[in-house]
Enzyme design. Structure first.
Site, short mmCIF file in Angstrom:
data_model
loop_
_atom_site.label_atom_id
_atom_site.label_comp_id
_atom_site.label_asym_id
_atom_site.label_seq_id
_atom_site.Cartn_x
_atom_site.Cartn_y
_atom_site.Cartn_z
N CYS A 267 0.81 -1.07 -0.01
CA CYS A 267 -0.05 -0.03 -0.05
C CYS A 267 0.94 1.43 -0.03
CB CYS A 267 -1.02 -0.01 1.20
SG CYS A 267 -1.99 -1.45 1.37
N ASN B 116 -10.47 -0.43 0.12
CA ASN B 116 -8.80 -0.14 -0.11
C ASN B 116 -8.00 -0.91 -1.45
OD1 ASN B 116 -5.85 -0.56 0.40
ND2 ASN B 116 -6.32 -1.30 2.49
N HIS C 53 -3.56 7.07 2.51
CA HIS C 53 -4.09 5.57 2.09
C HIS C 53 -5.18 5.48 2.14
CE1 HIS C 53 -3.97 1.74 1.03
NE2 HIS C 53 -3.94 1.24 2.45
#
EC number: 2.3.1.180
Length: 323
Positions: free
Chosen positions: A117, A280, A250
């Protein structure tokens, strides 16, 4: 010697055609969950899932194409392509090669970066360094994922959290030191690699594997690390949190985003939150959120913007950018 920076001159993003609400996800995949349960714990309402004709490479290419159009840059001007991804099209060659070919970019530097990520921030830092040292004049930095192909659909604690997508930025070398990327700070700590990982790989099982995550531990480390690295990047740039116009985090979990902003002292209305729309998307989530805020006019020329992310490994980082 002239001091150079790299400036973001265009953004672009794309989501797969298929969008699933929480209720549709529960019904289609026979998951014992509900919209209320997912929204309360994560803030997620929808995610997009790549169809069989959509790959990390096709999504990356389309996001890059849109970024180039918004930057008014022709493909032949690009000298560097970096794709951040955990889910490449092939073990080899790099997905960046597919993007290069499909965009019609000629001879250039092209490769992938894998930091889960945090991958987009790692790729942004590499591209910034290469533009500062004259390895290229214009770069494409892309975060792209088909992360749902790593999911165990019988594990409701993880499968509801992720989606697919891609985001991209165009960087151009500039002599204007007031603009562009001011600082990028990156970290990693492999001691925690088992808290967020997959159970497969080329040289171990010979399979892609499925995602494994210990959510509570990840949450605790995420808030601490993101606050710390954001403060570090701001200090290195000579700014304080009160001077920040926008934080683009994020998009992992609404609770993490809110807790991080509160500890930094940044008002929630200055935090770009798109996790409700696409869940996500790992390395794609920061550029997806960034493009959303640029395209709807929130982020404007002159704004001071902080990007931050944490991913499996653990890896984490933050960037301070003057638009």
């Amino acid at each position: 010697m002239t001091m150079r920076r790299s400036a973001i001159i265009g953004t672009g993003s794309v989501l797969p055609k298929t969008r699933l609400s929480n209720d549709e996800l529960a019904q289609n995949y026979h998951i014992d969950t509900s919209d209320a349960w997912i929204v309360e714990r994560t803030g997620i309402r929808f995610r997009h899932i790549a169809d069989s004709d959509e790959t990390t490479g096709t999504l990356a290419t389309e996001a890059a194409r849109r970024a180039l159009k918004n930057a008014n840059v022709a493909p032949e001007e690009v000298g560097l392509i970096i794709v951040a991804t955990t889910t490449p099209d092939y073990t080899l060659p790099a997905t960046a090669m597919s993007v290069q070919a499909d965009l019609g970019v000629g001879d250039c530097i092209a490769f992938d970066v894998q930091a889960v990520c945090s991958g987009f921030l790692y790729a942004l830092s590499v591209a910034d360094s290469m533009l500062r040292t004259d390895s290229a004049k214009v770069a494409l930095v892309i975060g792209a994922e088909t992360f749902t192909r790593l999911l165990n659909w019988e594990d409701r604690t993880t499968c509801v959290l992720f989606g697919d997508g891609a985001g991209a930025v165009v960087l151009r070398q500039t002599d204007d030191v007031e603009k562009g990327i001011q600082t990028v700070k990156l970290h990693a700590d492999g001691r925690y690699k088992d808290l967020l990982c997959s159970d497969g790989g080329v040289s171990t099982t010979g399979t892609v594997g499925k995602l494994l995550m210990k959510g509570r531990e990840v949450f605790r480390h995420a808030v601490t690390n993101l606050v710390s690295v954001t403060e570090e990047a701001l200090t290195a740039s000579g700014f304080s949190a009160s001077q920040v116009d926008w934080v683009v985090p994020h998009q992992a979990n609404a609770r993490i985003l809110s807790a991080t902003a509160q500890k930094l002292g940044v008002p929630s209305e200055q935090v770009v939150m798109t996790v409700d729309r696409h869940a996500n998307t790992a390395a794609a989530s920061v550029p997806l959120a960034l493009d959303a805020a640029v395209q709807d006019g929130r982020i404007k020329s002159g704004d001071l913007v902080v990007l931050e992310a944490m991913g499996g490994g653990f890896t984490w980082g933050a960037a301070v950018i003057r638009f």
